[in-house]
Design a protein around this motif. Structure first.
Motif, short mmCIF file in Angstrom:
data_model
loop_
_atom_site.label_atom_id
_atom_site.label_comp_id
_atom_site.label_asym_id
_atom_site.label_seq_id
_atom_site.Cartn_x
_atom_site.Cartn_y
_atom_site.Cartn_z
N TYR A 70 -4.38 -2.97 13.07
CA TYR A 70 -3.67 -2.12 14.02
C TYR A 70 -4.61 -1.51 15.06
CZ TYR A 70 -0.45 -2.51 10.13
OH TYR A 70 0.35 -3.01 9.13
N LEU A 71 -5.89 -1.34 14.68
CA LEU A 71 -6.83 -0.72 15.62
C LEU A 71 -7.05 -1.59 16.85
CD1 LEU A 71 -9.52 0.80 13.21
CD2 LEU A 71 -7.83 2.02 14.60
N GLY A 72 -7.15 -2.90 16.67
CA GLY A 72 -7.38 -3.79 17.81
C GLY A 72 -6.33 -3.65 18.89
N LEU A 195 14.96 -0.92 12.25
CA LEU A 195 15.34 -0.89 10.84
C LEU A 195 14.14 -1.00 9.92
CD1 LEU A 195 18.56 -3.12 10.95
CD2 LEU A 195 18.43 -0.64 10.75
N LYS A 196 13.22 -1.93 10.22
CA LYS A 196 12.08 -2.10 9.31
C LYS A 196 11.18 -0.86 9.31
CE LYS A 196 9.33 -4.83 12.60
NZ LYS A 196 8.99 -6.20 13.01
N LEU A 197 11.05 -0.19 10.47
CA LEU A 197 10.27 1.05 10.51
C LEU A 197 10.97 2.14 9.72
CD1 LEU A 197 7.92 2.77 11.57
CD2 LEU A 197 9.29 3.23 13.61
N PHE A 198 12.28 2.26 9.91
CA PHE A 198 13.04 3.29 9.21
C PHE A 198 12.96 3.11 7.70
CE2 PHE A 198 17.08 4.58 7.21
CZ PHE A 198 17.03 5.95 7.45
N PHE A 199 13.16 1.87 7.22
CA PHE A 199 13.13 1.61 5.79
C PHE A 199 11.73 1.83 5.21
CE2 PHE A 199 16.81 -1.50 6.62
CZ PHE A 199 17.74 -0.47 6.49
N PHE A 200 10.70 1.48 6.00
CA PHE A 200 9.32 1.67 5.52
C PHE A 200 8.99 3.17 5.42
CE2 PHE A 200 4.68 1.57 5.65
CZ PHE A 200 4.42 0.54 4.76
N LEU A 201 9.41 3.94 6.42
CA LEU A 201 9.19 5.39 6.36
C LEU A 201 9.98 6.00 5.21
CD1 LEU A 201 9.35 6.34 10.17
CD2 LEU A 201 7.32 6.20 8.72
N LEU A 202 11.17 5.45 4.96
CA LEU A 202 12.02 5.96 3.88
C LEU A 202 11.33 5.80 2.53
CD1 LEU A 202 14.84 7.11 3.16
CD2 LEU A 202 15.59 4.74 2.85
N VAL A 203 10.80 4.59 2.27
CA VAL A 203 10.13 4.38 0.98
C VAL A 203 8.83 5.18 0.92
CG1 VAL A 203 8.80 2.31 1.62
CG2 VAL A 203 9.52 2.66 -0.75
N GLY A 204 8.17 5.35 2.08
CA GLY A 204 6.95 6.16 2.10
C GLY A 204 7.23 7.60 1.72
N ILE A 205 8.30 8.17 2.27
CA ILE A 205 8.70 9.54 1.92
C ILE A 205 9.08 9.63 0.45
CG2 ILE A 205 10.45 11.30 2.35
CD1 ILE A 205 10.48 10.32 5.30
N TYR A 206 9.79 8.61 -0.02
CA TYR A 206 10.24 8.59 -1.42
C TYR A 206 9.04 8.60 -2.37
CZ TYR A 206 12.34 7.00 -5.77
OH TYR A 206 12.72 6.90 -7.09
N PHE A 288 3.98 3.29 11.50
CA PHE A 288 4.04 2.26 10.46
C PHE A 288 2.93 2.45 9.42
CE2 PHE A 288 6.85 -1.48 10.49
CZ PHE A 288 6.54 -2.02 9.25
N ASN A 289 1.87 3.16 9.80
CA ASN A 289 0.71 3.29 8.92
C ASN A 289 0.62 4.63 8.20
OD1 ASN A 289 -1.44 0.93 9.07
ND2 ASN A 289 -0.42 1.05 11.04
N ILE A 290 1.53 5.53 8.51
CA ILE A 290 1.44 6.87 7.89
C ILE A 290 1.49 6.79 6.37
CG2 ILE A 290 2.69 9.04 7.58
CD1 ILE A 290 3.47 8.92 10.51
N PHE A 291 2.36 5.90 5.86
CA PHE A 291 2.58 5.89 4.40
C PHE A 291 1.99 4.67 3.69
CE2 PHE A 291 6.07 8.64 5.92
CZ PHE A 291 5.79 9.77 5.16
N VAL A 292 1.23 3.84 4.43
CA VAL A 292 0.60 2.68 3.77
C VAL A 292 -0.33 3.15 2.66
CG1 VAL A 292 -1.06 0.80 4.07
CG2 VAL A 292 0.79 1.10 5.72
N TYR A 293 -1.15 4.09 2.96
CA TYR A 293 -2.14 4.58 2.00
C TYR A 293 -1.48 5.26 0.79
CZ TYR A 293 -7.08 5.36 1.14
OH TYR A 293 -8.34 5.30 0.62
N PRO A 294 -0.55 6.18 1.00
CA PRO A 294 0.10 6.79 -0.17
C PRO A 294 0.81 5.78 -1.07
CG PRO A 294 0.55 8.07 1.79
CD PRO A 294 -0.13 6.81 2.25
#
Length: 899
Positions: A70-72, A195-206, A288-294
Motif C-alpha cells: 500500500y505504501l508504493g 461493499l468490500k471495504l464496509f465488510f472488512f471494517l465490520l469484521v475489524g470492529i468485531y 483498508f489497513n486500519i484493522f489488518v493488524y488487529p
C-alpha cells in the motif's frame, strides 16, 4: 451455513451486480455513474482477494511487511496530477484501449512489441486470476465447513467462474470500439469497492471490540509472543532493502497492472476526476489497513498452536465465536474483491489479446475484405471468446498449479512479471531517445531473468531444498543459483527477482536505445508522447509522414470498420477542424494519423497502421527530416496558438467596441431626449411669460387686479425658469466633476428639520400627516446645503404623490456600523417595479406618462443621486403594497471634501 444457502446468497448477489451494471449502461451520462467518486472507487479494484485475505496472512506471519503493498501507491499518488493526467491525454487523443497499445504506439506502432507486452501480461495476470478463484474456493469451504472436491462438477468455483465469464464477456464487449467507456462495469466495480471495504471494517470492529477489548488488549496479549518484536520492526539493512524493493514493486503495479490501466486511464471520463482520486484513493487504502493488524494478531492469539491458514483469519474468528452473519458478510466482501479483479482483468487482457495478437497475426486479412457489420460482429466475438477463454484458462491454472501456494506469494510474483514493462513504459513518457529495439530487448531479457529467478523456483517449489537447481545452481555453478544470483544472498526471493530482472531490463533498454537510433516513426511518437501538452488540441499536426495517399482509398478502409455514415461524419469533422476541402483527392499526414486513430479503438494501434499502410505509398524519411518537420510543426502550433489567442482578443475587443457603440448610440439618444425635454421645459414658462407680456402690452384697458395677476404670473414663471436653469447647471457640474462637496460636521436631524420647514404649508394644505422624530442627535460630516436640497426634493416628491385624503409621510433615520440610513416613506400611488431602477434618470417623468404627470421638471431625483453619490453614499427606491420608500445613505466617517 449450508452450501445451498450460500449459493443462493451468491446468486442473488451476482444478480444484483447484473442489475447495477445494466442500469448503469442505460444511465451512463447521469451523475450517479459519471462522477469522481465512482471513478475513484473503481480504482480500488487494486484491492483484490490478495489484499483482502493475504495481507492478514502476511501480517500474522511476517509482521509489518504487508504495508509495502500500500505504501508504493500512496507515495506515488501525489504525482498522478502530472503523470496520470499525461497518460490519459496521450491515450485519449490516440484512442488507446490497453497498456499494450500504449507501449507499442510509442515505439512506432510495433506489432511485435504489442504482442510481447500482451504475452508478458498473460503470464503475470492469469495466475493472479487463478489466485482469486482459489480465494473464492477456499473461503467458500470455510464458510460452509466442507472439504475441497477433486471433481470439477462438485466444485462451486467452477460455476462461479462460468458465471463471471458470461458476465464479463457480455458487459465487457458492448462496444466494438474498445476505447469506449464501460459505465456498467465501472459502476459495478465501484459498488463492490464500497461493499468490500464496509465488510472488512465490520469484521475489524468485531474482532477488535467484541472478540477482544480494543487495540490495547490485542497488543498486550500479542506482545507475549517470542517473535512479536522481531516481526514488528523493519530490521537491518537487508530487510530495509526488501521494504524498498517491495514499495517500488507496488508503485509500478498501480500504473502497469492491466486492470489499473483500464480503470485509471481507459475508463476516465474527465481529467478533473483525478483531483478527487489523489486524496480519496489513499484514504481508501488507509481505511483498508486500519484493522489488518488487529485481525492478524487476534488470529495468532486465538489460534495459537492450531494449524490454520492465517490468510483466512477474518472468516475463522467470527466463525469461532459462532457469528454466522458476520462470517457470510466477510465472505461476500472477499468475493467482491475477487470477482471485480477477475472481470476487469479479463476484459483488459482480452482487448490486448485481440488487438495485439489475434487480429494483427491472424484475422486482419479476413477483416479487410468484409463489410462493417460483419467486421464489428467478428471483432466483438473475438473479444467475447477471449474473455471467456481467459477466465476458464485461469480456472485450469487454479485447479492444477496454484492450490499449494498462499495468496500473497502468487500476487507478488505477478507484480514482478508485470514490472518488466516499467522501463519501456516510463521511458515512453519521459525519454525521447527510447527506441523499439531497446524496449523489446529490455522486456524480453527482464522477463527471462524473472522466469529464471522466481517463476521456475516457484514451479519447482521455493522451499524444496532437495532441488539441486535451487541449492547448487545449474550444473553446480553456485554463482547462478536462481535465488542467490551472482552471490546476492541477503534479499527475499521477490526482491531478489525484482532487482535482477529490472537491472538487466533497464540496462538493455537504455544501452540499446543510446547505441542505436530508432527509426523516424519512433522519434515522431517520442515527441508526441513527451510533449503531449503541446499537441493535445492539434495532435495530427505533429504526425510526420511522406508519400502518396488518396482520400478515397483511406475512406474505403474506414467504411469497412466504421460504416458509411460514421466515416462521412468523421471526415467532415476533420475537414472543419483543419479547414481543408473535404473533396480533396490527395490525403496529407494529418488525415493518415486521423484515420489510424479511428481504427485503433477497433483493432489496435499496430493493426490500424498495417491497414492504412496497405492503401498508401509511404516514402522513407531521415531522422533529420523528422526533427526538422517536428520543429516546423511546433512553430506552426505555437503560431496557431498565438493566432487563436489573438483571434479571441480581437473577438473580445470587437464585443467591447460593439458595447461601447451601443452605449454611445444610447447616450446620443438620451442627449436628444434630454435636449427635447429641456427645450420643452424651458418653453413652457417662456410661453407663459410671453403671453402675459403681450396681453399687458396690447391691452391698455385691463383692470388693475387682472394686471397684477398677469405680472405675478410673469414673476412666478421667471422664478420657475431660474430654478430650472439652476438645476440643469447643477446637474451639468456634477456630471462633469466641476461641483465640489464641502463637508462640515452637522446634526442630520437639524438639517432635515430645516429642509422640511418651508414645506409645512404644503403639507398642511393636503392634510398630510408627517412623522419625524426630532428628539435625537445624529452627527456626521456632510455638505448641509446639498443634503437640504436632497431632503427637499424627496419630501416634495412624497407630497406630490400623497393622496388628497389621509396622506402620510414618515422620515426614519437608522445607523449601522459604517452608515447613516435615511428613509422617506409615503402612501402615494407607488412606483412600477420596472421603473425602480430608472426613476433617478434625468427627466424620468417625461418618459412615463401612463399616470398623470405631477408638477416638476424631472431633474430633482437625478440631482439627488449625484449629491448622494458624491458623498460616497447610495440612493434607491422601493415600492411595496402602495408604500413608496426613497432611501439614501451617508458614510459616518467622511472628513474631507470630494470632487
Amino acid at each position: 451455513m449450508s452450501s445451498i444457502g450460500l449459493l443462493i446468497i451468491l446468486t442473488v448477489y451476482l444478480g444484483m451486480l447484473f442489475f447495477i451494471a445494466h442500469w448503469a449502461e442505460k444511465k451512463s451520462n447521469t451523475k450517479w455513474t459519471n462522477n469522481p467518486y465512482v471513478y475513484t472507487l473503481s480504482l480500488a479494484v487494486y484491492c483484490t482477494a490478495w489484499t483482502y485475505y493475504g495481507s492478514i496472512g502476511v501480517a500474522a506471519k511476517s509482521g509489518l511487511s504487508y504495508l509495502t503493498v500500500y505504501l508504493g501507491p500512496i507515495i506515488v499518488i501525489p504525482a498522478w496530477m502530472i503523470i496520470l493526467k499525461k497518460i490519459i491525454r496521450i491515450s485519449r487523443v490516440n484512442k488507446i484501449s490497453s497498456i499494450a497499445d500504449f507501449i507499442s504506439l510509442r515505439y512506432g506502432n510495433s506489432r511485435f512489441l504489442g504482442a510481447i507486452v500482451t504475452i508478458v501480461c498473460l503470464f503475470g495476470i492469469l495466475p493472479y486470476i487463478a489466485l482469486q478463484l482459489k480465494a473464492i474456493s477456499e473461503t467458500f469451504h470455510i464458510v460452509t465447513q466442507t472439504s475441497f472436491s477433486s471433481n470439477i462438477f462438485n466444485d462451486t468455483t467452477t460455476y462461479v467462474a462460468i458465471a463471471l465469464a458470461l458476465f464479463a464477456s457480455y458487459y465487457g464487449t458492448r462496444y466494438v470500439d474498445a476505447s469506449e467507456k464501460r459505465r456498467g462495469i465501472v459502476t459495478a466495480v465501484a459498488l463492490e469497492s464500497v461493499l468490500k471495504l464496509f465488510f472488512f471494517l465490520l469484521v475489524g470492529i468485531y474482532v477488535t471490540f467484541f472478540a477482544f477489548d480494543g487495540f490495547d488488549d490485542i497488543y498486550a496479549q500479542a506482545s507475549h509472543f517470542d517473535d512479536f518484536k522481531q516481526k514488528n520492526t523493519i530490521g537491518g539493512l537487508s530487510q530495509a532493502l526488501d521494504w524498498f524493493f517491495l514499495c517500488m514493486l507496488s508503485l509500478f503495479a498501480i500504473f502497469l497492472l492491466p486492470r489499473q490501466f483500464q480503470m485509471a486511464v481507459i475508463e476516465n471520463n474527465k481529467e478533473n476526476h483525478i483531483k478527487k482520486a489523489i486524496w480519496l484513493f489513499p484514504l481508501y487504502l488507509v481505511l483498508f489497513n486500519i484493522f489488518v493488524y488487529p485481525i492478524a494478531w487476534g488470529g495468532n492469539i486465538l489460534f495459537d498452536g492450531k494449524t490454520v491458514n492465517a490468510d483466512t483469519y477474518s472468516l475463522l474468528i467470527p466463525q469461532l465465536f459462532g457469528n454466522e452473519f458476520i462470517t457470510v458478510l466477510v465472505f461476500l466482501g472477499g468475493f467482491s474483491a475477487a470477482i471485480s479483479m477477475i472481470i476487469v482483468s479479463s476484459i483488459s487482457l482480452s482487448t490486448m489479446l485481440s488487438n495485439n495478437v489475434l487480429i494483427p497475426y491472424g484475422f486482419l486479412g479476413r477483416l479487410i475484405n468484409e463489410n462493417r457489420d460483419t467486421n464489428a460482429k467478428r471483432i466483438v466475438n473475438i473479444r467475447k471468446i477471449g474473455i471467456f477463454s481467459l477466465i476458464i484458462l485461469s480456472y485450469v491454472i487454479y485447479r492444477f498449479f496454484v492450490l499449494d501456494y498462499n495468496l500473497f506469494s502468487i500476487g507478488l510474483v505477478s507484480f514482478v512479471v508485470i514490472a518488466q514493462l516499467a522501463p519501456a513504459f516510463f521511458g515512453a513518457l519521459l525519454w525521447r531517445r527510447g527506441s523499439l529495439n531497446g524496449a523489446v530487448t529490455g522486456i524480453i531479457i527482464g522477463f527471462l531473468v524473472c522466469v529464471y529467478t522466481i517463476l521456475i523456483p516457484y514451479m519447482i517449489g521455493i522451499s524444496n531444498y532437495d532441488s539441486t537447481f535451487l541449492t547448487e545452481g545449474p550444473w553446480g555453478i553456485e554463482i547462478l543459483k536462481p535465488l542467490q544470483l551472482f552471490g546476492l544472498d541477503y534479499l527475499s526471493p521477490i526482491s531478489h527477482a525484482l532487482f535482477w530482472s529490472l537491472f538487466f531490463n533497464a540496462m538493455a533498454y537504455f544501452g540499446i536505445s543510446v547505441s542505436f537510433k530508432g527509426n523516424y516513426r519512433e522519434r515522431n511518437y517520442a515527441e508526441m508522447f513527451v510533449d503531449i501538452d503541446k499537441y493535445i488540441t492539434m495532435h495530427e499536426n505533429a504526425f510526420v509522414w511522406k508519400g502518396t495517399a488518396y482520400t478515397s482509398d483511406i475512406k474505403k478502409v474506414l467504411v469497412r470498420f466504421l460504416g458509411e455514415e460514421r466515416t462521412n461524419r468523421a471526415l467532415n469533422l476533420f475537414s472543419l477542424k483543419y479547414n481543408v476541402d473535404k473533396n480533396q483527392e490527395l490525403a496529407d499526414a494529418r488525415l493518415i494519423k486521423f484515420a489510424e486513430n479511428l481504427l485503433t479503438g477497433h483493432i489496435g494501434t499496430a493493426s490500424a497502421r498495417i491497414l492504412i499502410s496497405s492503401v498508401v505509398k509511404e516514402d522513407k524519411i531521415s531522422l533529420k527530416e523528422v526533427l526538422s518537420i517536428l520543429e516546423e510543426s511546433k512553430e506552426n502550433i505555437i503560431t496557431n496558438k498565438k493566432l487563436t489567442e489573438a483571434s479571441k482578443e480581437l473577438k473580445a475587443l470587437t464585443g467591447k467596441l460593439q458595447d461601447a457603440n451601443e452605449q454611445l448610440v444610447e447616450k446620443d439618444k438620451q442627449k436628444d431626449e434630454f435636449l427635447d425635454t429641456v427645450t420643452h421645459e424651458l418653453r413652457t414658462p417662456i410661453t407663459a411669460i410671453k403671453a402675459a407680456s403681450e396681453i399687458l402690452h396690447d391691452d391698455d384697458e385691463i383692470p388693475e387686479e387682472l394686471k397684477k395677476q398677469f405680472l405675478q404670473n410673469i414673476i412666478s414663471e421667471t422664478d420657475r425658469l431660474n430654478r430650472l436653469i439652476d438645476k440643469i447647471l447643477d446637474l451639468e457640474k456634477f456630471e462633469t466633476g466641476k461641483q465640489k462637496i464641502l463637508l462640515s460636521k452637522n446634526n442630520l436631524i437639524q438639517t432635515i428639520s430645516k429642509a422640511i420647514e418651508p414645506l409645512q404649508q404644503l403639507i398642511r394644505n393636503k392634510n398630510i400627516t408627517l412623522e419625524f422624530d426630532k428628539n435625537r442627535e445624529v452627527v456626521t460630516y456632510f455638505d448641509q446645503d446639498r443634503i437640504i436640497q436632497v431632503i427637499t426634493n424627496l419630501v416634495s416628491n412624497a407630497i406630490k404623490f400623497c393622496p388628497e385624503m389621509e396622506g402620510r409621510i414618515e422620515i426614519q433615520i437608522t445607523e449601522t456600523k459604517n452608515e447613516i440610513v435615511t428613509s422617506i416613506k409615503d402612501n402615494g400611488k407607488g412606483i412600477n417595479p420596472k421603473d425602480l431602477e430608472i426613476i433617478f434618470d434625468k427627466f424620468y417623468q417625461s418618459k412615463n406618462q401612463n399616470i398623470k404627470k405631477p408638477v416638476g421638471s424631472g431633474l430633482g431625483l437625478a440631482i439627488c443621486k449625484q449629491i448622494v453619490e458624491h458623498h460616497k453614499g447610495k440612493i434607491w427606491a422601493e415600492s411595496i403594497n402602495g408604500v413608496t420608500t426613497l432611501t439614501f445613505t451617508l458614510p459616518k466617517y467622511n472628513t474631507t471634501a470630494y470632487e
